[in-house]
Write a protein that holds these residues in place. Structure first.
Motif, PDB file in Angstrom:
ATOM      1  N   LEU A  48       0.851  -1.181   0.000  1.00  0.00           N
ATOM      2  CA  LEU A  48       0.000   0.000   0.000  1.00  0.00           C
ATOM      3  C   LEU A  48       0.888   1.232   0.000  1.00  0.00           C
ATOM      4  CD1 LEU A  48      -2.509   1.788   0.453  1.00  0.00           C
ATOM      5  CD2 LEU A  48      -2.363   1.196   2.882  1.00  0.00           C
ATOM      6  N   LEU A  49       0.740   2.060  -1.001  1.00  0.00           N
ATOM      7  CA  LEU A  49       1.390   3.366  -1.041  1.00  0.00           C
ATOM      8  C   LEU A  49       0.306   4.372  -0.695  1.00  0.00           C
ATOM      9  CD1 LEU A  49       3.378   2.522  -4.205  1.00  0.00           C
ATOM     10  CD2 LEU A  49       4.334   2.858  -1.934  1.00  0.00           C
ATOM     11  N   GLU A  50       0.522   5.076   0.405  1.00  0.00           N
ATOM     12  CA  GLU A  50      -0.534   5.912   0.972  1.00  0.00           C
ATOM     13  C   GLU A  50      -0.007   7.293   1.311  1.00  0.00           C
ATOM     14  OE1 GLU A  50      -3.520   5.811   4.855  1.00  0.00           O
ATOM     15  OE2 GLU A  50      -1.980   4.292   4.650  1.00  0.00           O
ATOM     16  N   GLN A  51      -0.788   8.300   0.987  1.00  0.00           N
ATOM     17  CA  GLN A  51      -0.365   9.670   1.248  1.00  0.00           C
ATOM     18  C   GLN A  51      -0.233   9.966   2.736  1.00  0.00           C
ATOM     19  OE1 GLN A  51      -3.346  11.593  -1.217  1.00  0.00           O
ATOM     20  NE2 GLN A  51      -1.847  11.899  -2.850  1.00  0.00           N
ATOM     21  N   ALA A  52      -0.975   9.280   3.590  1.00  0.00           N
ATOM     22  CA  ALA A  52      -0.930   9.561   5.025  1.00  0.00           C
ATOM     23  C   ALA A  52      -0.005   8.619   5.794  1.00  0.00           C
ATOM     24  CB  ALA A  52      -2.339   9.475   5.610  1.00  0.00           C
ATOM     25  N   ALA A  53       0.637   7.663   5.129  1.00  0.00           N
ATOM     26  CA  ALA A  53       1.484   6.688   5.818  1.00  0.00           C
ATOM     27  C   ALA A  53       2.843   7.297   6.176  1.00  0.00           C
ATOM     28  CB  ALA A  53       1.695   5.452   4.942  1.00  0.00           C
ATOM     29  N   PRO A  54       3.468   6.790   7.239  1.00  0.00           N
ATOM     30  CA  PRO A  54       4.832   7.233   7.544  1.00  0.00           C
ATOM     31  C   PRO A  54       5.816   6.582   6.576  1.00  0.00           C
ATOM     32  CG  PRO A  54       4.138   5.562   9.105  1.00  0.00           C
ATOM     33  CD  PRO A  54       2.950   5.859   8.237  1.00  0.00           C
ATOM     34  N   PRO A  55       7.028   7.157   6.428  1.00  0.00           N
ATOM     35  CA  PRO A  55       8.039   6.516   5.590  1.00  0.00           C
ATOM     36  C   PRO A  55       8.403   5.147   6.164  1.00  0.00           C
ATOM     37  CG  PRO A  55       8.718   8.732   6.223  1.00  0.00           C
ATOM     38  CD  PRO A  55       7.488   8.413   7.004  1.00  0.00           C
ATOM     39  N   ALA A  56       8.837   4.243   5.291  1.00  0.00           N
ATOM     40  CA  ALA A  56       9.221   2.890   5.720  1.00  0.00           C
ATOM     41  C   ALA A  56      10.332   2.391   4.805  1.00  0.00           C
ATOM     42  CB  ALA A  56       8.019   1.963   5.634  1.00  0.00           C
ATOM     43  N   THR A  57      11.004   1.327   5.241  1.00  0.00           N
ATOM     44  CA  THR A  57      11.990   0.657   4.393  1.00  0.00           C
ATOM     45  C   THR A  57      11.408  -0.675   3.976  1.00  0.00           C
ATOM     46  OG1 THR A  57      13.821   1.701   5.569  1.00  0.00           O
ATOM     47  CG2 THR A  57      14.338  -0.233   4.225  1.00  0.00           C
ATOM     48  N   LEU A  58      11.385  -0.915   2.691  1.00  0.00           N
ATOM     49  CA  LEU A  58      10.864  -2.139   2.106  1.00  0.00           C
ATOM     50  C   LEU A  58      12.052  -2.934   1.576  1.00  0.00           C
ATOM     51  CD1 LEU A  58       8.275  -3.624   1.085  1.00  0.00           C
ATOM     52  CD2 LEU A  58       8.497  -2.273  -0.992  1.00  0.00           C
ATOM     53  N   TYR A  59      12.112  -4.220   1.864  1.00  0.00           N
ATOM     54  CA  TYR A  59      13.172  -5.095   1.367  1.00  0.00           C
ATOM     55  C   TYR A  59      12.564  -6.060   0.361  1.00  0.00           C
ATOM     56  CZ  TYR A  59      16.159  -3.468   5.171  1.00  0.00           C
ATOM     57  OH  TYR A  59      16.908  -2.701   6.021  1.00  0.00           O
ATOM     58  N   LEU A  60      13.129  -6.109  -0.841  1.00  0.00           N
ATOM     59  CA  LEU A  60      12.612  -6.955  -1.911  1.00  0.00           C
ATOM     60  C   LEU A  60      13.678  -7.952  -2.353  1.00  0.00           C
ATOM     61  CD1 LEU A  60      10.960  -4.155  -4.049  1.00  0.00           C
ATOM     62  CD2 LEU A  60       9.804  -5.736  -2.503  1.00  0.00           C
ATOM     63  N   ALA A  61      13.285  -9.212  -2.513  1.00  0.00           N
ATOM     64  CA  ALA A  61      14.196 -10.243  -3.006  1.00  0.00           C
ATOM     65  C   ALA A  61      14.374 -10.074  -4.506  1.00  0.00           C
ATOM     66  CB  ALA A  61      13.631 -11.629  -2.701  1.00  0.00           C
ATOM     67  N   VAL A  62      15.613 -10.184  -4.960  1.00  0.00           N
ATOM     68  CA  VAL A  62      15.932 -10.141  -6.390  1.00  0.00           C
ATOM     69  C   VAL A  62      16.815 -11.343  -6.718  1.00  0.00           C
ATOM     70  CG1 VAL A  62      15.733  -7.620  -6.576  1.00  0.00           C
ATOM     71  CG2 VAL A  62      17.954  -8.638  -6.047  1.00  0.00           C
ATOM     72  N   ASP A  63      16.760 -11.796  -7.960  1.00  0.00           N
ATOM     73  CA  ASP A  63      17.569 -12.936  -8.388  1.00  0.00           C
ATOM     74  C   ASP A  63      19.018 -12.545  -8.665  1.00  0.00           C
ATOM     75  OD1 ASP A  63      15.418 -14.723  -8.246  1.00  0.00           O
ATOM     76  OD2 ASP A  63      14.796 -14.271 -10.291  1.00  0.00           O
ATOM     77  N   ASP A  64      19.220 -11.324  -9.171  1.00  0.00           N
ATOM     78  CA  ASP A  64      20.559 -10.851  -9.546  1.00  0.00           C
ATOM     79  C   ASP A  64      20.678  -9.400  -9.103  1.00  0.00           C
ATOM     80  OD1 ASP A  64      22.791  -9.761 -10.876  1.00  0.00           O
ATOM     81  OD2 ASP A  64      22.545 -11.082 -12.603  1.00  0.00           O
ATOM     82  N   ILE A  65      21.319  -9.182  -7.970  1.00  0.00           N
ATOM     83  CA  ILE A  65      21.353  -7.849  -7.377  1.00  0.00           C
ATOM     84  C   ILE A  65      22.102  -6.844  -8.243  1.00  0.00           C
ATOM     85  CG2 ILE A  65      23.394  -8.188  -5.919  1.00  0.00           C
ATOM     86  CD1 ILE A  65      21.684  -6.759  -3.669  1.00  0.00           C
ATOM     87  N   GLU A  66      23.203  -7.270  -8.874  1.00  0.00           N
ATOM     88  CA  GLU A  66      23.948  -6.345  -9.736  1.00  0.00           C
ATOM     89  C   GLU A  66      23.108  -5.916 -10.934  1.00  0.00           C
ATOM     90  OE1 GLU A  66      25.487  -9.101  -8.481  1.00  0.00           O
ATOM     91  OE2 GLU A  66      27.206  -8.306  -7.368  1.00  0.00           O
ATOM     92  N   ALA A  67      22.399  -6.857 -11.542  1.00  0.00           N
ATOM     93  CA  ALA A  67      21.547  -6.530 -12.686  1.00  0.00           C
ATOM     94  C   ALA A  67      20.399  -5.620 -12.273  1.00  0.00           C
ATOM     95  CB  ALA A  67      21.009  -7.804 -13.340  1.00  0.00           C
ATOM     96  N   ALA A  68      19.816  -5.870 -11.105  1.00  0.00           N
ATOM     97  CA  ALA A  68      18.711  -5.033 -10.626  1.00  0.00           C
ATOM     98  C   ALA A  68      19.185  -3.603 -10.383  1.00  0.00           C
ATOM     99  CB  ALA A  68      18.113  -5.627  -9.353  1.00  0.00           C
ATOM    100  N   VAL A  69      20.330  -3.450  -9.721  1.00  0.00           N
ATOM    101  CA  VAL A  69      20.867  -2.113  -9.457  1.00  0.00           C
ATOM    102  C   VAL A  69      21.217  -1.410 -10.762  1.00  0.00           C
ATOM    103  CG1 VAL A  69      22.827  -0.852  -8.454  1.00  0.00           C
ATOM    104  CG2 VAL A  69      21.635  -2.593  -7.113  1.00  0.00           C
ATOM    105  N   SER A  70      21.804  -2.118 -11.692  1.00  0.00           N
ATOM    106  CA  SER A  70      22.158  -1.534 -12.984  1.00  0.00           C
ATOM    107  C   SER A  70      20.916  -1.048 -13.731  1.00  0.00           C
ATOM    108  CB  SER A  70      22.912  -2.559 -13.828  1.00  0.00           C
ATOM    109  OG  SER A  70      23.244  -2.022 -15.077  1.00  0.00           O
ATOM    110  N   ARG A  71      19.870  -1.873 -13.731  1.00  0.00           N
ATOM    111  CA  ARG A  71      18.615  -1.495 -14.410  1.00  0.00           C
ATOM    112  C   ARG A  71      18.012  -0.251 -13.771  1.00  0.00           C
ATOM    113  NH1 ARG A  71      13.273  -2.503 -13.458  1.00  0.00           N
ATOM    114  NH2 ARG A  71      13.702  -3.936 -11.761  1.00  0.00           N
ATOM    115  N   LEU A  72      18.007  -0.195 -12.443  1.00  0.00           N
ATOM    116  CA  LEU A  72      17.438   0.959 -11.749  1.00  0.00           C
ATOM    117  C   LEU A  72      18.281   2.206 -11.978  1.00  0.00           C
ATOM    118  CD1 LEU A  72      16.367  -0.836  -8.467  1.00  0.00           C
ATOM    119  CD2 LEU A  72      14.863   0.038 -10.275  1.00  0.00           C
ATOM    120  N   ARG A  73      19.608   2.070 -11.906  1.00  0.00           N
ATOM    121  CA  ARG A  73      20.494   3.216 -12.160  1.00  0.00           C
ATOM    122  C   ARG A  73      20.253   3.754 -13.567  1.00  0.00           C
ATOM    123  NH1 ARG A  73      25.099   1.215 -10.631  1.00  0.00           N
ATOM    124  NH2 ARG A  73      25.274   2.347  -8.690  1.00  0.00           N
TER     125      ARG A  73
END
Length: 124
Positions: A48-73
């Motif tokens: 849930l992404l909510e305008q009234a919610a406090p900030p949070a840290t979400l942890y997501l599992a990825v198969d290839d962390i280097e590829a995921a970071v590269s794609r996001l960058r």
């Protein structure tokens, strides 16, 4: 018990929808505005992404962390912390025995921290 829903702050639902669609590779499952709610399905757990919610840290599992970071960058996402080993799993308390837990962190479009996690077989 099991987790049903995780909430994070989103000041701009349109911007958040674009970011999380790109990150997760799937569109939102529902939007209710007003009151300012945006939902994604994470394998049966609602994000849930909510305008009234406090900030949070979400942890997501990825198969290839280097590829995921590269794609996001490449998509213009701010990388806060490059992929690195957080710890090794000596038993199966928090992950498979004999694996190393790699993590990297990025900022989402709303300023929340998102952790990317890969559990990788330990190099011999």
């Amino acid at each position: 018990m099991r987790i049903v829903q995780i909430a994070q702050r989103a000041d701009d639902l349109t911007r958040a929808a674009e970011f999380y669609t790109m990150l997760l590779g799937c569109p939102p499952t529902a939007t209710y505005d007003p009151p300012g709610l945006l939902f994604f399905d994470l394998d049966g757990v609602r994000l849930l992404l909510e305008q009234a919610a406090p900030p949070a840290t979400l942890y997501l599992a990825v198969d290839d962390i280097e590829a995921a970071v590269s794609r996001l960058r490449d998509a213009g996402v701010q990388v806060v912390s490059e992929p690195h080993v957080i710890f090794g799993h000596e038993d199966d308390t928090l992950g498979p025995t004999g694996t190393d837990e790699w993590q990297a962190f990025v900022n989402d479009s709303e300023g929340n921290l998102v952790g990317l996690v890969e559990q990788r077989a330990r190099a011999s």
